[in-house]
Design a protein around this motif. Structure first.
Motif, PDB file in Angstrom:
ATOM      1  N   GLY A  30       0.831  -1.199   0.000  1.00 30.90           N
ATOM      2  CA  GLY A  30       0.000   0.000   0.000  1.00 30.90           C
ATOM      3  C   GLY A  30       0.863   1.245   0.000  1.00 30.90           C
ATOM      4  N   GLU A  31       0.306   2.310   0.549  1.00 32.66           N
ATOM      5  CA  GLU A  31       1.040   3.573   0.652  1.00 32.66           C
ATOM      6  C   GLU A  31       1.767   3.617   1.986  1.00 32.66           C
ATOM      7  OE1 GLU A  31      -1.609   6.818   0.023  1.00 32.66           O
ATOM      8  OE2 GLU A  31      -2.381   5.999  -1.842  1.00 32.66           O
ATOM      9  N   LEU A  32       2.892   4.310   2.025  1.00 31.80           N
ATOM     10  CA  LEU A  32       3.682   4.386   3.257  1.00 31.80           C
ATOM     11  C   LEU A  32       2.926   5.122   4.352  1.00 31.80           C
ATOM     12  CD1 LEU A  32       6.362   3.676   4.584  1.00 31.80           C
ATOM     13  CD2 LEU A  32       7.292   5.820   3.719  1.00 31.80           C
ATOM     14  N   ALA A  33       2.112   6.130   3.996  1.00 29.98           N
ATOM     15  CA  ALA A  33       1.362   6.892   4.993  1.00 29.98           C
ATOM     16  C   ALA A  33       0.283   6.043   5.668  1.00 29.98           C
ATOM     17  CB  ALA A  33       0.733   8.122   4.345  1.00 29.98           C
ATOM     18  N   LYS A  34      -0.361   5.168   4.916  1.00 33.39           N
ATOM     19  CA  LYS A  34      -1.383   4.274   5.484  1.00 33.39           C
ATOM     20  C   LYS A  34      -1.215   2.880   4.859  1.00 33.39           C
ATOM     21  CE  LYS A  34      -4.408   6.810   2.499  1.00 33.39           C
ATOM     22  NZ  LYS A  34      -5.647   7.197   2.061  1.00 33.39           N
ATOM     23  N   PRO A  35      -0.239   2.121   5.365  1.00 35.18           N
ATOM     24  CA  PRO A  35       0.075   0.829   4.754  1.00 35.18           C
ATOM     25  C   PRO A  35      -0.925  -0.261   5.142  1.00 35.18           C
ATOM     26  CG  PRO A  35       1.497   1.198   6.630  1.00 35.18           C
ATOM     27  CD  PRO A  35       0.675   2.448   6.458  1.00 35.18           C
ATOM     28  N   ILE A  36      -1.111  -1.204   4.225  1.00 38.02           N
ATOM     29  CA  ILE A  36      -1.897  -2.399   4.520  1.00 38.02           C
ATOM     30  C   ILE A  36      -1.034  -3.369   5.317  1.00 38.02           C
ATOM     31  CG2 ILE A  36      -3.121  -4.351   3.461  1.00 38.02           C
ATOM     32  CD1 ILE A  36      -3.629  -2.448   1.037  1.00 38.02           C
ATOM     33  N   ILE A  37       0.224  -3.526   4.893  1.00 39.79           N
ATOM     34  CA  ILE A  37       1.243  -4.245   5.671  1.00 39.79           C
ATOM     35  C   ILE A  37       2.266  -3.205   6.071  1.00 39.79           C
ATOM     36  CG2 ILE A  37       3.047  -6.002   5.630  1.00 39.79           C
ATOM     37  CD1 ILE A  37       1.435  -7.559   3.597  1.00 39.79           C
ATOM     38  N   ALA A  38       2.507  -3.082   7.362  1.00 40.67           N
ATOM     39  CA  ALA A  38       3.427  -2.063   7.878  1.00 40.67           C
ATOM     40  C   ALA A  38       4.848  -2.319   7.382  1.00 40.67           C
ATOM     41  CB  ALA A  38       3.398  -2.076   9.405  1.00 40.67           C
ATOM     42  N   PRO A  39       5.682  -1.271   7.296  1.00 43.99           N
ATOM     43  CA  PRO A  39       7.067  -1.445   6.865  1.00 43.99           C
ATOM     44  C   PRO A  39       7.796  -2.465   7.748  1.00 43.99           C
ATOM     45  CG  PRO A  39       6.511   0.871   6.880  1.00 43.99           C
ATOM     46  CD  PRO A  39       5.361   0.152   7.504  1.00 43.99           C
ATOM     47  N   THR A  40       8.373  -3.457   7.102  1.00 42.28           N
ATOM     48  CA  THR A  40       9.021  -4.562   7.790  1.00 42.28           C
ATOM     49  C   THR A  40      10.386  -4.799   7.173  1.00 42.28           C
ATOM     50  OG1 THR A  40       6.828  -5.558   8.025  1.00 42.28           O
ATOM     51  CG2 THR A  40       8.712  -6.971   8.488  1.00 42.28           C
ATOM     52  N   ALA A  72      11.912   6.342   6.263  1.00 42.54           N
ATOM     53  CA  ALA A  72      11.525   5.070   6.881  1.00 42.54           C
ATOM     54  C   ALA A  72      12.737   4.144   6.999  1.00 42.54           C
ATOM     55  CB  ALA A  72      10.437   4.407   6.056  1.00 42.54           C
ATOM     56  N   LEU A  73      13.628   4.152   5.994  1.00 36.73           N
ATOM     57  CA  LEU A  73      14.843   3.352   6.087  1.00 36.73           C
ATOM     58  C   LEU A  73      15.742   3.846   7.217  1.00 36.73           C
ATOM     59  CD1 LEU A  73      15.841   2.809   2.334  1.00 36.73           C
ATOM     60  CD2 LEU A  73      15.163   1.058   3.964  1.00 36.73           C
ATOM     61  N   LYS A  74      15.805   5.180   7.393  1.00 39.23           N
ATOM     62  CA  LYS A  74      16.608   5.744   8.489  1.00 39.23           C
ATOM     63  C   LYS A  74      16.027   5.332   9.844  1.00 39.23           C
ATOM     64  CE  LYS A  74      18.481   9.773   6.099  1.00 39.23           C
ATOM     65  NZ  LYS A  74      18.472  11.247   5.969  1.00 39.23           N
ATOM     66  N   GLN A  75      14.697   5.326   9.967  1.00 38.05           N
ATOM     67  CA  GLN A  75      14.079   4.900  11.221  1.00 38.05           C
ATOM     68  C   GLN A  75      14.381   3.440  11.542  1.00 38.05           C
ATOM     69  OE1 GLN A  75       9.913   5.710  10.824  1.00 38.05           O
ATOM     70  NE2 GLN A  75      10.116   7.867  11.413  1.00 38.05           N
ATOM     71  N   LYS A  76      14.466   2.617  10.494  1.00 37.68           N
ATOM     72  CA  LYS A  76      14.791   1.192  10.679  1.00 37.68           C
ATOM     73  C   LYS A  76      16.284   0.966  10.850  1.00 37.68           C
ATOM     74  CE  LYS A  76      10.598  -0.466   9.978  1.00 37.68           C
ATOM     75  NZ  LYS A  76       9.866  -1.241  10.953  1.00 37.68           N
ATOM     76  N   GLY A  77      17.095   1.996  10.588  1.00 38.15           N
ATOM     77  CA  GLY A  77      18.548   1.901  10.774  1.00 38.15           C
ATOM     78  C   GLY A  77      19.269   1.199   9.641  1.00 38.15           C
ATOM     79  N   VAL A  78      18.705   1.221   8.451  1.00 40.75           N
ATOM     80  CA  VAL A  78      19.359   0.547   7.314  1.00 40.75           C
ATOM     81  C   VAL A  78      19.635   1.494   6.153  1.00 40.75           C
ATOM     82  CG1 VAL A  78      18.539  -1.770   7.843  1.00 40.75           C
ATOM     83  CG2 VAL A  78      17.131  -0.275   6.429  1.00 40.75           C
ATOM     84  N   TYR A  79      19.695   2.795   6.426  1.00 44.18           N
ATOM     85  CA  TYR A  79      20.013   3.735   5.365  1.00 44.18           C
ATOM     86  C   TYR A  79      21.435   4.194   5.511  1.00 44.18           C
ATOM     87  CZ  TYR A  79      19.917   7.594   2.105  1.00 44.18           C
ATOM     88  OH  TYR A  79      20.199   8.427   1.038  1.00 44.18           O
TER      89      TYR A  79
END
Length: 173
Positions: A86-96, A166-173
Motif C-alpha cells: 500500500g502507501e507508506l502513509a497508510k500501509p496495509i502491511i506495515a514497513p518490515t 523510513a529506512l533511516k528509522q529502521k537503521g538501514v540507510y
C-alpha cells in the motif's frame, strides 16, 4: 628452420664405432603445433555471459498504480530490505525489515502475491526502490527473487524521501 642435432661422439669410443651426426628437421612439427594452437584458440568458447531478460515498458504516460496491490521494496545497506504493502502513509502491511535468506524476501513475495490474488483476483505489482546506500548485488538478488517467484509486474523506480526516512528509522540507510 628448426633442427635437433645429436651430441658429438666422445673420444675413445668403444670398439671403434663411428657415431654419425643426426639432424632432424622439426619445421613441420612446429608448423603443426602452431596450426593446432590456432585451431583451439579459434574454436574454444569463453564463458558466456548470463543475462536475465528484462522487459521495459514504453513510456506512454503515467498510469496510476493501485496502492492496494502494490508491494514496495526499499533496498538498504548490509543486504537489508524494507517492504510494505500500500502507501507508506497508510500501509496495509506495515514497513518490515527482511533479508535475502530462505524465509526472507522470497517468502514475503509468495505470501503477499497469494493474498492479493485471492482478494482482488489480479497479480501483485512490485516497486523496487534502491537507496544510495544499497549495493548493486542487492538489486540483482531482488530481481532474481522476482524471477524465481514468477512475479510478472514489477518496476525499478527512484526512491522517494518518505522511503528514505523510513529506512533511516529502521537503521538501514
Amino acid at each position: 628452420m628448426a633442427e635437433l642435432a645429436s651430441s658429438t661422439p666422445r673420444s675413445g669410443a668403444a670398439h671403434g664405432r663411428k657415431k654419425m651426426n643426426v639432424r632432424v628437421d622439426l619445421t613441420a612439427m612446429v608448423d603443426l603445433a602452431f596450426l593446432l594452437i590456432t585451431f583451439f584458440i579459434l574454436t574454444t568458447t569463453l564463458q558466456k555471459t548470463k543475462a536475465m531478460d528484462l522487459a521495459m515498458p514504453v513510456n506512454e504516460g503515467d498510469e496510476a498504480v493501485p496502492a492496494s496491490r502494490s508491494l514496495t521494496i526499499c533496498l538498504g545497506k548490509n543486504n537489508q530490505v524494507m517492504y510494505y504493502l500500500g502507501e507508506l502513509a497508510k500501509p496495509i502491511i506495515a514497513p518490515t525489515l527482511t533479508n535475502f535468506n530462505s524465509t526472507g524476501l522470497r517468502q514475503t513475495l509468495i505470501e503477499t502475491g497469494k493474498m492479493i490474488r485471492a482478494k482482488y483476483g489480479k497479480n501483485m505489482i512490485v516497486l523496487v526502490k534502491p537507496s544510495d546506500h544499497s549495493k548493486y548485488s542487492s538489486l540483482v538478488s531482488t530481481l532474481d527473487e522476482l524471477n524465481i517467484t514468477q512475479t510478472q509486474i514489477f518496476s525499478i523506480v527512484d526512491i522517494a524521501q518518505p522511503d528514505i526516512d523510513a529506512l533511516k528509522q529502521k537503521g538501514v540507510y
